[in-house]
Design a protein around this motif. Structure first.
Motif, PDB file in Angstrom:
ATOM      1  N   LYS A   4      -1.603  -3.503  11.088  1.00 52.32           N
ATOM      2  CA  LYS A   4      -1.245  -2.579  12.165  1.00 52.32           C
ATOM      3  C   LYS A   4      -0.388  -1.451  11.610  1.00 52.32           C
ATOM      4  CE  LYS A   4       2.201  -5.951  13.647  1.00 52.32           C
ATOM      5  NZ  LYS A   4       2.625  -6.839  14.702  1.00 52.32           N
ATOM      6  N   LYS A   5      -0.197  -0.433  12.415  1.00 48.79           N
ATOM      7  CA  LYS A   5       0.578   0.727  11.983  1.00 48.79           C
ATOM      8  C   LYS A   5       2.012   0.327  11.655  1.00 48.79           C
ATOM      9  CE  LYS A   5      -2.160   4.433  13.023  1.00 48.79           C
ATOM     10  NZ  LYS A   5      -2.320   5.456  13.997  1.00 48.79           N
ATOM     11  N   ALA A   6       2.546   0.962  10.633  1.00 48.20           N
ATOM     12  CA  ALA A   6       3.944   0.750  10.258  1.00 48.20           C
ATOM     13  C   ALA A   6       4.837   1.678  11.072  1.00 48.20           C
ATOM     14  CB  ALA A   6       4.126   1.012   8.772  1.00 48.20           C
ATOM     15  N   PHE A   7       6.084   1.259  11.232  1.00 47.70           N
ATOM     16  CA  PHE A   7       7.079   2.038  11.954  1.00 47.70           C
ATOM     17  C   PHE A   7       8.274   2.294  11.042  1.00 47.70           C
ATOM     18  CE2 PHE A   7       4.725  -0.353  15.165  1.00 47.70           C
ATOM     19  CZ  PHE A   7       4.326   0.674  16.004  1.00 47.70           C
ATOM     20  N   ILE A   8       9.117   3.225  11.437  1.00 48.92           N
ATOM     21  CA  ILE A   8      10.305   3.561  10.647  1.00 48.92           C
ATOM     22  C   ILE A   8      11.132   2.310  10.344  1.00 48.92           C
ATOM     23  CG2 ILE A   8      12.507   4.800  10.692  1.00 48.92           C
ATOM     24  CD1 ILE A   8      10.123   6.601  10.028  1.00 48.92           C
ATOM     25  N   LYS A   9      11.201   1.373  11.268  1.00 49.12           N
ATOM     26  CA  LYS A   9      11.979   0.144  11.030  1.00 49.12           C
ATOM     27  C   LYS A   9      11.417  -0.670   9.859  1.00 49.12           C
ATOM     28  CE  LYS A   9       9.563  -2.750  14.446  1.00 49.12           C
ATOM     29  NZ  LYS A   9       8.926  -3.685  13.548  1.00 49.12           N
ATOM     30  N   ASP A  10      10.160  -0.398   9.465  1.00 52.44           N
ATOM     31  CA  ASP A  10       9.511  -1.100   8.362  1.00 52.44           C
ATOM     32  C   ASP A  10       9.740  -0.420   7.008  1.00 52.44           C
ATOM     33  OD1 ASP A  10       8.202  -2.924  10.165  1.00 52.44           O
ATOM     34  OD2 ASP A  10       6.700  -1.369  10.569  1.00 52.44           O
ATOM     35  N   LEU A  11      10.370   0.743   7.005  1.00 50.78           N
ATOM     36  CA  LEU A  11      10.441   1.577   5.813  1.00 50.78           C
ATOM     37  C   LEU A  11      11.038   0.855   4.603  1.00 50.78           C
ATOM     38  CD1 LEU A  11       9.888   4.316   4.525  1.00 50.78           C
ATOM     39  CD2 LEU A  11      12.083   5.108   5.428  1.00 50.78           C
ATOM     40  N   GLU A  12      12.123   0.148   4.764  1.00 50.11           N
ATOM     41  CA  GLU A  12      12.748  -0.529   3.615  1.00 50.11           C
ATOM     42  C   GLU A  12      11.833  -1.594   3.025  1.00 50.11           C
ATOM     43  OE1 GLU A  12      15.455   0.198   1.849  1.00 50.11           O
ATOM     44  OE2 GLU A  12      15.772   1.932   3.146  1.00 50.11           O
ATOM     45  N   GLN A  13      11.157  -2.360   3.884  1.00 48.68           N
ATOM     46  CA  GLN A  13      10.216  -3.381   3.381  1.00 48.68           C
ATOM     47  C   GLN A  13       9.035  -2.734   2.656  1.00 48.68           C
ATOM     48  OE1 GLN A  13       8.828  -7.091   5.448  1.00 48.68           O
ATOM     49  NE2 GLN A  13      10.026  -6.204   7.128  1.00 48.68           N
ATOM     50  N   VAL A  14       8.523  -1.658   3.221  1.00 45.23           N
ATOM     51  CA  VAL A  14       7.394  -0.941   2.631  1.00 45.23           C
ATOM     52  C   VAL A  14       7.799  -0.390   1.255  1.00 45.23           C
ATOM     53  CG1 VAL A  14       6.001   1.158   2.871  1.00 45.23           C
ATOM     54  CG2 VAL A  14       6.240  -0.406   4.808  1.00 45.23           C
ATOM     55  N   TYR A  15       8.971   0.207   1.193  1.00 44.72           N
ATOM     56  CA  TYR A  15       9.466   0.770  -0.064  1.00 44.72           C
ATOM     57  C   TYR A  15       9.652  -0.332  -1.103  1.00 44.72           C
ATOM     58  CZ  TYR A  15      12.362   3.500  -3.270  1.00 44.72           C
ATOM     59  OH  TYR A  15      12.879   4.125  -4.385  1.00 44.72           O
ATOM     60  N   SER A  16      10.167  -1.463  -0.684  1.00 42.29           N
ATOM     61  CA  SER A  16      10.370  -2.593  -1.581  1.00 42.29           C
ATOM     62  C   SER A  16       9.036  -3.074  -2.175  1.00 42.29           C
ATOM     63  CB  SER A  16      11.059  -3.737  -0.834  1.00 42.29           C
ATOM     64  OG  SER A  16      11.150  -4.873  -1.647  1.00 42.29           O
ATOM     65  N   ILE A  17       7.993  -3.101  -1.360  1.00 42.58           N
ATOM     66  CA  ILE A  17       6.668  -3.506  -1.854  1.00 42.58           C
ATOM     67  C   ILE A  17       6.192  -2.547  -2.934  1.00 42.58           C
ATOM     68  CG2 ILE A  17       4.216  -3.631  -1.213  1.00 42.58           C
ATOM     69  CD1 ILE A  17       5.222  -4.849   1.484  1.00 42.58           C
ATOM     70  N   THR A  18       6.323  -1.246  -2.694  1.00 44.90           N
ATOM     71  CA  THR A  18       5.847  -0.282  -3.690  1.00 44.90           C
ATOM     72  C   THR A  18       6.675  -0.352  -4.966  1.00 44.90           C
ATOM     73  OG1 THR A  18       7.139   1.571  -2.772  1.00 44.90           O
ATOM     74  CG2 THR A  18       4.878   1.270  -1.948  1.00 44.90           C
ATOM     75  N   LYS A  19       7.951  -0.576  -4.865  1.00 46.48           N
ATOM     76  CA  LYS A  19       8.801  -0.696  -6.059  1.00 46.48           C
ATOM     77  C   LYS A  19       8.434  -1.956  -6.851  1.00 46.48           C
ATOM     78  CE  LYS A  19      10.060   2.880  -6.021  1.00 46.48           C
ATOM     79  NZ  LYS A  19       9.558   3.718  -7.073  1.00 46.48           N
ATOM     80  N   ASN A  20       8.215  -3.054  -6.151  1.00 45.11           N
ATOM     81  CA  ASN A  20       7.802  -4.288  -6.823  1.00 45.11           C
ATOM     82  C   ASN A  20       6.448  -4.109  -7.513  1.00 45.11           C
ATOM     83  OD1 ASN A  20       9.651  -6.725  -6.521  1.00 45.11           O
ATOM     84  ND2 ASN A  20       9.676  -5.892  -4.453  1.00 45.11           N
ATOM     85  N   CYS A  21       5.541  -3.420  -6.856  1.00 46.51           N
ATOM     86  CA  CYS A  21       4.231  -3.152  -7.454  1.00 46.51           C
ATOM     87  C   CYS A  21       4.376  -2.269  -8.695  1.00 46.51           C
ATOM     88  CB  CYS A  21       3.299  -2.490  -6.447  1.00 46.51           C
ATOM     89  SG  CYS A  21       2.660  -3.629  -5.223  1.00 46.51           S
ATOM     90  N   ALA A  22       5.176  -1.216  -8.587  1.00 40.23           N
ATOM     91  CA  ALA A  22       5.385  -0.318  -9.735  1.00 40.23           C
ATOM     92  C   ALA A  22       5.947  -1.093 -10.918  1.00 40.23           C
ATOM     93  CB  ALA A  22       6.309   0.827  -9.346  1.00 40.23           C
ATOM     94  N   ASN A  23       6.943  -1.923 -10.676  1.00 38.51           N
ATOM     95  CA  ASN A  23       7.547  -2.721 -11.748  1.00 38.51           C
ATOM     96  C   ASN A  23       6.544  -3.695 -12.356  1.00 38.51           C
ATOM     97  OD1 ASN A  23      10.004  -1.432 -11.476  1.00 38.51           O
ATOM     98  ND2 ASN A  23      10.808  -2.949 -10.047  1.00 38.51           N
ATOM     99  N   HIS A  24       5.723  -4.299 -11.502  1.00 41.20           N
ATOM    100  CA  HIS A  24       4.700  -5.232 -11.970  1.00 41.20           C
ATOM    101  C   HIS A  24       3.680  -4.516 -12.865  1.00 41.20           C
ATOM    102  CE1 HIS A  24       2.143  -8.788 -11.837  1.00 41.20           C
ATOM    103  NE2 HIS A  24       1.133  -8.027 -11.462  1.00 41.20           N
ATOM    104  N   LEU A  25       3.257  -3.326 -12.449  1.00 37.00           N
ATOM    105  CA  LEU A  25       2.314  -2.546 -13.253  1.00 37.00           C
ATOM    106  C   LEU A  25       2.926  -2.193 -14.605  1.00 37.00           C
ATOM    107  CD1 LEU A  25       0.932  -0.185 -10.463  1.00 37.00           C
ATOM    108  CD2 LEU A  25      -0.416  -1.849 -11.741  1.00 37.00           C
ATOM    109  N   ILE A  26       4.173  -1.740 -14.579  1.00 35.25           N
ATOM    110  CA  ILE A  26       4.854  -1.351 -15.816  1.00 35.25           C
ATOM    111  C   ILE A  26       4.953  -2.542 -16.764  1.00 35.25           C
ATOM    112  CG2 ILE A  26       7.087  -0.616 -16.769  1.00 35.25           C
ATOM    113  CD1 ILE A  26       7.294   1.175 -14.149  1.00 35.25           C
TER     114      ILE A  26
END
Length: 169
Positions: A4-26
């Protein structure tokens, strides 16, 4: 599982996922996302524009996908399979590393393709990093055609490959 659509309240969790993914790729030698990308500002803008979707399992966000009609400036030279018009672009597909290789990326792309068909888009377009062979295979097995290279110098010196899958034609 729900998408479902994300909301501003989800921003920190969403950002955390992308950071974890970036670190995993690196860690795996794939310098696809930098420490600056995707930024919290970019992700917030995706949410404000109602184009960021979240995959939740038991109330926890484990993956995201951005679906937009806006063509990235870097795609200007790409010779797409379909004419310009009603095309859907996929960006920032990410599944938290703990949940990778469990079919969640497939579920997010199944959702994107169903959304595109339902809304009568003629194709789905995306790019993936040239050094990420796993992603290339993922999209090719789904019927996406590799077309040409584009560059995002703020992310990597290596190219990204553009892909397109025709729908509703």
């Amino acid at each position: 599982m729900q998408i479902k659509k994300a909301f501003i309240k989800d921003l920190e969790q969403v950002y955390s996922i992308t950071k974890n993914c970036a670190n995993h790729l690196i860690k795996n030698g794939i310098i696809q996302w930098s420490s600056d990308y995707p930024s919290i500002k970019i992700l917030k803008n995706d949410i404000v524009l109602n184009q960021l979707w979240k995959l939740e399992e038991a109330g926890k966000i484990i993956g995201i996908i951005v679906l937009t009609e806006e063509e990235d400036f870097a795609y200007a030279s790409v010779k797409w399979l379909t004419k310009e018009g009603k095309n859907l672009y996929v960006h920032r597909l990410a599944v938290h590393p703990t949940f990778q290789a469990m079919g969640y990326g497939q579920k997010l792309m199944d959702f994107a393709e169903a959304y595109a068909k339902k809304n009568k888009y003629v194709s789905i377009r995306l790019d993936t990093f040239s050094k990420n062979e796993r992603n290339q295979k993922f999209y090719e097995q789904r019927g996406y055609k590799k077309l040409s290279k584009v560059y995002f110098p703020n992310q990597s010196k290596a190219p990204f490959y553009c892909y397109e899958k025709q729908l509703n034609v």
